[in-house]
Design an enzyme around this catalytic site. Sequence first.
Site, PDB file in Angstrom:
ATOM      1  N   ALA A 171       1.320  -1.034  -0.466  1.00 35.13           N
ATOM      2  CA  ALA A 171      -0.407  -0.257  -0.017  1.00 35.13           C
ATOM      3  C   ALA A 171       0.750   1.124   0.012  1.00 35.13           C
ATOM      4  O   ALA A 171       2.240   1.147   0.543  1.00 35.13           O
ATOM      5  CB  ALA A 171      -0.833   0.013   0.913  1.00 35.13           C
ATOM      6  N   GLY A 208       0.460  -4.584   1.151  1.00 28.85           N
ATOM      7  CA  GLY A 208      -0.547  -5.285   0.265  1.00 28.85           C
ATOM      8  C   GLY A 208      -0.540  -5.523  -0.699  1.00 28.85           C
ATOM      9  O   GLY A 208      -1.005  -5.929  -1.539  1.00 28.85           O
ATOM     10  N   GLU A 230      -1.175  -9.292  -0.624  1.00 32.25           N
ATOM     11  CA  GLU A 230      -2.600  -9.129  -0.060  1.00 32.25           C
ATOM     12  C   GLU A 230      -2.925  -9.359  -1.017  1.00 32.25           C
ATOM     13  O   GLU A 230      -3.496  -9.704  -1.162  1.00 32.25           O
ATOM     14  CB  GLU A 230      -2.566  -8.167   1.312  1.00 32.25           C
ATOM     15  N   GLU A 260       4.433  -4.894   7.286  1.00 32.39           N
ATOM     16  CA  GLU A 260       3.835  -3.907   7.873  1.00 32.39           C
ATOM     17  C   GLU A 260       4.466  -3.336   9.431  1.00 32.39           C
ATOM     18  O   GLU A 260       4.638  -2.365   9.913  1.00 32.39           O
ATOM     19  CB  GLU A 260       2.490  -3.707   7.728  1.00 32.39           C
TER      20      GLU A 260
HETATM   21  C1  LIG Z   1      -0.015  -0.532   5.913  1.00 38.45           C
HETATM   22  C2  LIG Z   1      -0.678  -2.318   5.213  1.00 38.45           C
HETATM   23  C3  LIG Z   1      -1.807  -2.327   5.405  1.00 38.45           C
HETATM   24  C4  LIG Z   1      -0.043  -2.512   3.993  1.00 38.45           C
HETATM   25  C5  LIG Z   1       0.945  -1.843   3.817  1.00 38.45           C
HETATM   26  O1  LIG Z   1       1.675  -2.521   2.703  1.00 38.45           O
HETATM   27  S1  LIG Z   1       2.329  -0.588   3.729  1.00 38.45           S
HETATM   28  C6  LIG Z   1       3.242  -1.271   3.138  1.00 38.45           C
HETATM   29  C7  LIG Z   1       4.500  -2.223   2.633  1.00 38.45           C
HETATM   30  N1  LIG Z   1       5.661  -2.451   2.481  1.00 38.45           N
HETATM   31  C8  LIG Z   1       7.226  -1.973   2.671  1.00 38.45           C
HETATM   32  O2  LIG Z   1       7.140  -1.755   3.371  1.00 38.45           O
HETATM   33  C9  LIG Z   1       7.559  -1.805   1.829  1.00 38.45           C
HETATM   34  C10 LIG Z   1       8.432  -0.128   1.294  1.00 38.45           C
HETATM   35  N2  LIG Z   1       9.778  -0.456  -0.008  1.00 38.45           N
HETATM   36  C11 LIG Z   1      10.530  -0.852   0.540  1.00 38.45           C
HETATM   37  O3  LIG Z   1      11.061  -1.498   1.724  1.00 38.45           O
HETATM   38  C12 LIG Z   1      11.093  -0.946  -0.764  1.00 38.45           C
HETATM   39  O4  LIG Z   1      11.014   0.466  -1.452  1.00 38.45           O
HETATM   40  C13 LIG Z   1      12.429  -2.242  -1.096  1.00 38.45           C
HETATM   41  C14 LIG Z   1      12.551  -3.031  -0.759  1.00 38.45           C
HETATM   42  C15 LIG Z   1      10.750  -2.773  -1.788  1.00 38.45           C
HETATM   43  C16 LIG Z   1      12.556  -1.549  -2.064  1.00 38.45           C
HETATM   44  O5  LIG Z   1      14.228  -1.098  -2.072  1.00 38.45           O
HETATM   45  P1  LIG Z   1      14.730  -0.170  -3.077  1.00 38.45           P
HETATM   46  O6  LIG Z   1      15.410   0.709  -2.880  1.00 38.45           O
HETATM   47  O7  LIG Z   1      15.025  -1.234  -4.474  1.00 38.45           O
HETATM   48  O8  LIG Z   1      14.248   1.155  -3.585  1.00 38.45           O
HETATM   49  P2  LIG Z   1      13.482   1.983  -3.370  1.00 38.45           P
HETATM   50  O9  LIG Z   1      14.598   4.085  -3.395  1.00 38.45           O
HETATM   51  O10 LIG Z   1      13.357   1.976  -1.644  1.00 38.45           O
HETATM   52  O11 LIG Z   1      11.557   2.546  -3.968  1.00 38.45           O
HETATM   53  C17 LIG Z   1      11.724   3.378  -5.020  1.00 38.45           C
HETATM   54  C18 LIG Z   1      10.815   4.365  -4.695  1.00 38.45           C
HETATM   55  O12 LIG Z   1       9.051   3.463  -4.848  1.00 38.45           O
HETATM   56  C19 LIG Z   1       9.206   3.825  -3.502  1.00 38.45           C
HETATM   57  N3  LIG Z   1       8.239   2.881  -2.565  1.00 38.45           N
HETATM   58  C20 LIG Z   1       8.247   1.696  -2.950  1.00 38.45           C
HETATM   59  N4  LIG Z   1       7.910   1.120  -1.386  1.00 38.45           N
HETATM   60  C21 LIG Z   1       6.646   2.281  -1.893  1.00 38.45           C
HETATM   61  C22 LIG Z   1       5.148   2.276  -0.842  1.00 38.45           C
HETATM   62  N5  LIG Z   1       4.236   1.149  -0.419  1.00 38.45           N
HETATM   63  N6  LIG Z   1       4.578   3.121  -0.923  1.00 38.45           N
HETATM   64  C23 LIG Z   1       4.938   4.122  -0.985  1.00 38.45           C
HETATM   65  N7  LIG Z   1       6.219   4.613  -1.993  1.00 38.45           N
HETATM   66  C24 LIG Z   1       7.484   3.388  -1.883  1.00 38.45           C
HETATM   67  C25 LIG Z   1      10.164   4.891  -3.097  1.00 38.45           C
HETATM   68  O13 LIG Z   1       9.747   5.710  -1.853  1.00 38.45           O
HETATM   69  C26 LIG Z   1      11.253   5.632  -3.811  1.00 38.45           C
HETATM   70  O14 LIG Z   1      10.175   6.307  -3.900  1.00 38.45           O
HETATM   71  P3  LIG Z   1      11.512   7.671  -3.873  1.00 38.45           P
HETATM   72  O15 LIG Z   1      12.112   7.713  -4.771  1.00 38.45           O
HETATM   73  O16 LIG Z   1      10.042   9.184  -5.298  1.00 38.45           O
HETATM   74  O17 LIG Z   1      11.372   8.138  -2.655  1.00 38.45           O
END
Ligand SMILES: CC(C)=CC(=O)SCCNC(=O)CCNC(=O)[C@H](O)C(C)(C)COP(=O)(O)OP(=O)(O)OC[C@H]1O[C@@H](n2cnc3c(N)ncnc32)[C@H](O)[C@@H]1OP(=O)(O)O
Length: 257
Positions: free
Chosen positions: A65, A108, A111, A131
């Site tokens: 998400a 998500g 999921e 999460e």
């Molecule tokens: C809360 C509930 C109920 C559900 C959820 O799903 S919460 C989210 C769960 N997911 C995560 O916690 C994963 C978050 N992402 C990461 O940990 C990393 O992005 C990665 C390990 C998947 C990949 O790392 P990498 O270094 O290859 O890439 P990044 O530079 O971190 O990401 C690229 C770009 O995408 C944006 N991003 C990634 N995931 C999300 C996300 N879940 N929501 C929003 N944005 C996301 C990340 O910020 C980056 O964008 P910017 O360069 O503009 O910051």
Amino acid sequence: MSYETILAESSEGIGTLTINRPGALNALNSQVLAELTSAAEAFDADPEVRVIVITGNEKAFAAGADIKEMAEKSYAEVYLADWFAGWDRLTRVRKPIIAAVAGYALGGGCELAMMADFIIAADTAKFGQPEINLGVMPGMGGSQRLTRAIGKAKAMDLCLTGRFIGAEEAERSGLVARVVPADELLAETRKAAAGIAQKSLLATIGVKEAVNAAFETTLSQGLLFERRTFHAAFGTQDQKEGMRAFSEKREAKFTDS
Ligand SMILES: CC(C)=CC(=O)SCCNC(=O)CCNC(=O)[C@H](O)C(C)(C)COP(=O)(O)OP(=O)(O)OC[C@H]1O[C@@H](n2cnc3c(N)ncnc32)[C@H](O)[C@@H]1OP(=O)(O)O
């Protein structure tokens, strides 16, 4: 119908929905939710579409998400909007749905993949429910569907530690139906979808409803539901055609009647 966060196209009975937010690793924001569920419903209503495939890109199916969209929400906002309840629309789609997963399927994203009827994973796929690292917990079905898919011990492990598992462990655990080389993911998924598209739609929907009933009912109720659905098949032309085609040693031609 055109969408901004997904690509929707259909051919040969297969409706494909590709999540398309590569800059955010396909993070699932409200627009993706609205567009993906609407497009899936449109395919469900489209007589030309018999199977639906949901996919992402080689780096991410969906990394969860959208954290940035959620970060500053208050309890009242998420509670009153019943945040994530809209995803239930996808689980009401009657036609079979296959998730084709490469790269990250986290939170998500994992999921969403589990809302599909089965998952075909590339050998690059990484699944997880991280999460817990954000100070929250799964909210799109992870604690329920993951537990049913892989059992309590493994679901607790993934949800409490937030660790990721690869495609091989996901297949061993029962989360994933098949693992294929990454460069064959879409071709293999289309092959599986094309096979399902050849079957009687009445029978495929019957299978989907009966298997899903196993998660909602007692064994005796589920067995009765299965038997009654099986009996109902004898009211269809497709049952006659399927069984006659076997005896006549030819391919069945189903008409969904
Ligand atoms: C809360 C509930 C109920 C559900 C959820 O799903 S919460 C989210 C769960 N997911 C995560 O916690 C994963 C978050 N992402 C990461 O940990 C990393 O992005 C990665 C390990 C998947 C990949 O790392 P990498 O270094 O290859 O890439 P990044 O530079 O971190 O990401 C690229 C770009 O995408 C944006 N991003 C990634 N995931 C999300 C996300 N879940 N929501 C929003 N944005 C996301 C990340 O910020 C980056 O964008 P910017 O360069 O503009 O910051």
